[in-house]
Design an enzyme around this catalytic site. Structure first.
Site, PDB file in Angstrom:
ATOM      1  N   ASP A  24     -72.268  23.759 -20.187  1.00 40.89           N
ATOM      2  CA  ASP A  24     -73.338  24.595 -19.634  1.00 40.89           C
ATOM      3  C   ASP A  24     -73.024  24.907 -18.178  1.00 40.89           C
ATOM      4  OD1 ASP A  24     -75.667  26.001 -19.303  1.00 40.89           O
ATOM      5  OD2 ASP A  24     -76.917  24.219 -19.001  1.00 40.89           O
ATOM      6  N   GLU A  75     -71.895  32.230 -22.614  1.00 38.95           N
ATOM      7  CA  GLU A  75     -72.425  33.522 -22.191  1.00 38.95           C
ATOM      8  C   GLU A  75     -73.709  33.817 -22.976  1.00 38.95           C
ATOM      9  OE1 GLU A  75     -69.444  36.579 -22.043  1.00 38.95           O
ATOM     10  OE2 GLU A  75     -70.741  37.966 -20.942  1.00 38.95           O
ATOM     11  N   HIS A 113     -73.448  32.168 -18.477  1.00 33.32           N
ATOM     12  CA  HIS A 113     -72.644  33.122 -17.702  1.00 33.32           C
ATOM     13  C   HIS A 113     -73.376  34.457 -17.598  1.00 33.32           C
ATOM     14  CE1 HIS A 113     -68.899  34.964 -16.261  1.00 33.32           C
ATOM     15  NE2 HIS A 113     -69.224  36.006 -17.015  1.00 33.32           N
TER      16      HIS A 113
END
Ligand SMILES: [Ca+2]
Ligand SMILES: [Ca+2]
Ligand SMILES: [Ca+2]
Length: 848
Positions: A714, A723, A666
């Site tokens: 993922d 993240e 992310h």
């Protein structure tokens, strides 16, 4: 770490399993987060129509002067449609100016075939709209797209309760876990421990074969049953092939009819690369500086947040309304994570770990200062004679200094907790294109103590390279500490999570301990020593099963009190406490088949579990540095296996390392998954990893009920499991640097001497030290030199009986007695000055 959830949303997540049972009766919902209860993800918009959640709706500023409807779009991708099924698109919408838009359900890529193209007429009052259609074709790559361009004037759109119902329920997500034989996908040190985990129904030992890249069986053995692993629910067995030591690439391990992905043996070079990659990672996270493609190929971008439109910061930032009457220039620092926020508390633990990665080279036998020197990282500050890891840490320290409340203002000396966007932005978004207003949030005791701790540590480390900066850091640290003592309970609140992470913390006793420890180590002053000794954390067990992080920093203080020389009366106990704490983590690691150095007391993997795992490995590594017990070094190596692929998902969590590595983390910058023109995260990015609470909409939709190790995907939209953050990569940097210093994990070369360093005079800033070197080896030392590094501000001026040269803090002494026979001793006198702080004896010596 990006978000904290409100209690209401936690409740919403908890009801997912109950509503799932009703899926057979109700039409299936194909959209995620159509209510915007969990922010804007996974909704996206074109850059000219920035959107954010306002009052529970998604609202976007639509620009004037576009031509076509599709010149401004808000949409959601990855929508699945089945031919022949009927669907209903429903939503609520309003427009500040009456306007007709397009509401399309279509392919997300050319030829953008439309299954539905409706033309709702929006009004200032919110209205409900719904449209039904029957899909003509199957697709997994459909989209809902609100095309809102083509207006001559600017207007504001608000959307809510967007729903696409119909078709089959979304399929049950089954992760692709590849072959059932799980290995460290990077590989193993030639002389280190080597284990694989086999997922199998079998409950008795199975034969295994190790094959070379050419397919030749080079070793065989039998696996050891390990029962059902609690964190994965899998029945597993362990193949131990430690005794095979031949270096090579492309080995595979076969058991139970399955063959692992290929891996190498003899991977010191890979850890050396990981040291550089994980540290160079910070350059591309920098705010306030153009990232040069020549330094970070593929990652060049304009400087973010330097007050150039559409950016509104960070050169002249106001406080949140009513908080203060001044504005601050808070440029620089690192973007914290996948967002564009900058948080002092998370910056603090990250700076600490980068500084400690460098400081370790002064206090740990065998640590390689030369590998972290000037020119060692991909940063612009080459040739300035300053170790690059210090240059990188300074980028954040300078930002943290700018966050300090100026003298003469209320709460002067305190530090603003954070600066970030007023509202959450969507993905992808280049930092330079962020149009959101930036705001300073209230000063907090935790942030103030983070500056006190890291500026104090930085002061002693920068002194040999930049005396003025060191003095500035020391002054800021002392001012901050005094301000925190005067304001001991200004807490960052969990509710302050709009547009940025809350980073809330209502217990700062641990931060007080850490800051006092760093100030004491640097200055030797009694006031800080008293604070250290009086802290309940000084004798408490700081090595919690769940590890340490930005919110619990007592461990950072303890580790530095143990490793960096200081005059604590109970320092031997402090050092032993690290060894004892590490033994607990080692026991945890050995107690589960995947060798995870983490066993949270509630059985749930926390947000950023990988960061906690690596921090526990850092404790084990430090215990090795203190004790020299190779069981600890083997523990760190085995613990890394889990992060690099020997786990339930067969997933390496470090980008660029291993066959099946995370690469869709992310991030607004590295958003390749959303826009192929953008890069994936750079090599050496650590994903946060499994998170039992799966707070984001993507993970909560597909991973409900997951066993801890399976609570990961993922996917760029899974901000709660995937993240990247500055504090996870700092932990990885520390451990990677430790591992790179271990060669191939074989026998440790002993120094051929013992050294006694005694201060015989210490007066008015001048000192004389007597250094006696005794040859304890069986060989004569010829043309030898003594080496060590000062941990304080000492500077050698001259040596008696030898020649001393000092570069930075590193001292090299060529004794006049260039031949030292076994058992023989020689004594050298060093005359120097100490600028400030204690005149502590160096921690480790080399000779030869
Ligand atoms: Ca809503
Ligand atoms: Ca440098
Ligand atoms: Ca705390």
């Amino acid at each position: 770490m990006k978000r904290k959830l409100s209690l209401a949303l936690v409740a919403a997540v908890l009801v997912v399993p109950m509503t799932a049972s009703a899926a057979l009766a109700d039409p299936a919902e194909q959209l995620v987060n159509g209510t915007f209860d969990s922010g804007t993800d996974p909704w996206w918009w074109t850059g000219n129509a920035p959107a954010s959640v306002v009052g529970g709706q998604l609202c976007a500023a639509i620009p004037a002067g576009t031509t076509n409807p599709w010149d401004a779009i808000i949409g959601q991708n990855a929508v699945k449609l089945q031919a022949g099924e009927s669907y209903k698109l429903a939503f609520k919408a309003s427009a500040s100016t009456p306007v007709t838009i397009r509401a399309n359900v279509q392919l997300a890529a050319p030829p953008y075939t439309q299954e539905l193209s409706a033309a709702p007429a929006l009004t200032a009052a919110q209205q409900s709209y719904s449209y039904t259609f029957t899909a003509a074709a199957d697709t997994d790559a459909g989209q809902v797209a609100f095309q809102v361009g083509g207006s001559a004037t600017a207007w504001t759109l608000c959307l809510d309760d967007i729903s696409l119902q119909g078709g089959a329920p979304p399929p049950v997500y089954v992760p692709d876990t590849g072959p059932r034989v799980r290995v460290n996908q990077v590989g193993y040190l030639a002389d280190g421990p080597k284990a694989a985990t086999v997922v199998t129904e079998a409950t008795t030992g199975l034969p295994w074969q190790l094959r070379s890249a050419a397919g030749t069986v080079v070793a065989t053995g039998t696996t050891t049953p390990a029962g059902v692993d609690a964190t994965s629910g899998q029945n597993v067995q362990t193949a131990d092939f430690s005794s095979y030591r031949v270096k090579g690439a492309g080995y595979t391990l076969t058991a139970d009819g399955e063959t692992s992905v290929p891996f190498d043996i003899g991977v010191n070079a890979a850890y050396e690369k990981l040291r550089t990659d994980s540290l160079s990672w910070y350059y591309t996270q920098r705010s306030g500086i153009e990232i040069l493609d020549s330094i970070a190929p593929g990652y060049g971008r304009a400087a973010g947040h330097l007050g150039v439109a559409p950016n509104q910061g960070d050169t002249d930032v106001p406080c949140q309304p009513g908080l203060c009457d001044y504005r601050l220039d808070v440029r620089g620092g690192w973007y914290d994570a996948g967002d564009h926020g900058k948080y002092v508390v998370n910056g603090g633990i990250s700076v600490y770990q980068l500084l400690s990665t460098f400081e370790r080279t002064k206090v740990a036998a065998g640590a390689r200062a030369d590998k972290l020197g000037d020119g060692s990282l991909r940063v612009p500050e080459h040739g300035n004679q300053v170790p690059d890891v210090l240059d990188e840490a300074r980028w954040e320290l300078e930002f943290m200094l700018r966050m300090q409340v100026p003298a003469g203002k209320p709460l002067a000396g305190m530090v603003h907790h954070k600066v970030h966007d007023a509202a959450w932005t969507g993905l992808p978004l280049d930092p330079a294109a962020d149009p959101q207003p930036r705001e300073l949030h209230a000063p907090s005791t935790a942030a103030t103590l983070n500056l006190a701790a890291t500026a104090a540590q930085g002061a002693r480390l920068f002194q040999p390279y930049d005396k003025a900066f060191a003095a500035k850091l020391l002054a800021a640290a002392k001012t901050a500490y005094a301000a925190a003592v005067a304001n001991p309970a200004r807490y960052a609140l969990v509710t302050d999570g709009t547009g940025g992470g809350a980073y809330d913390d209502d217990n700062v006793t641990d931060e007080f301990y850490w800051a006092a420890a760093e100030l004491f180590i640097s200055t030797g002053e009694k006031v800080y020593q008293d604070a250290v000794v009086a802290s309940p954390w000084h004798t408490a067990d700081v090595f919690r099963p769940e590890g340490f992080d930005w919110k619990f920093t007592a461990t950072a203080g303890r580790l530095d009190l143990a490793t960096v020389p200081n005059a604590l009366a109970d320092r031997a106990r402090v050092r032993q406490s690290v060894v004892d704490g590490a033994r607990g983590y080692l026991q945890t690691l050995r107690g589960n088949a995947y060798n995870i150095a983490y066993n949270p007391s509630n059985g749930k993997f926390d947000w950023g579990s990988n960061g906690l795992v690596v921090n526990n490995l850092a404790v084990i590594a430090t215990a090795y540095d203190i004790s020299g017990d190779t069981a600890f070094r083997d523990g760190v190596l085995t613990g890394m296996d889990y992060l690099l692929g020997r786990n339930a998902l067969n997933q390496s969590y470090v980008t660029g390392y291993g066959e099946r590595a995370s690469h869709n983390q992310h991030s607004r910058m590295y958003a390749h998954q959303l826009n192929p023109a953008l890069p994936n995260p750079p090599a050496g990015s650590l994903s946060g990893g499994p998170n039992s609470s799966i707070q984001d909409p993507v993970a909560s939709k597909i991973l409900a009920g997951c066993k801890p190790q399976f609570c990961y995907v993922d996917d760029i939209e899974s901000w709660s499991t995937n993240e990247i953050t500055i504090n996870w990569n700092s932990a990885l940097s520390f451990v990677a640097s430790f591992l790179a210093d271990q060669g191939e994990g074989g026998a440790v070369a002993k120094q051929p001497c013992t050294v006694t360093y005694t201060r015989v005079l210490d007066l008015g800033g001048v000192y004389i030290a007597s250094v006696t070197v005794r040859n304890t080896s069986r060989q004569t030392l010829n043309d030898w030199a003594l080496g060590f590094a000062y941990t304080g501000t000492q500077k050698v001026d001259l040596a008696v009986n030898g020649t001393a040269t000092q570069t930075g803090a590193s001292v090299k002494v060529k004794p006049w007695q260039s031949r030292l026979r076994p058992g023989e001793s020689t004594t050298i006198l060093l005359v120097g000055k100490v600028a400030w702080g204690p005149n502590a004896a160096p921690a480790v010596f080399t000779c030869g």
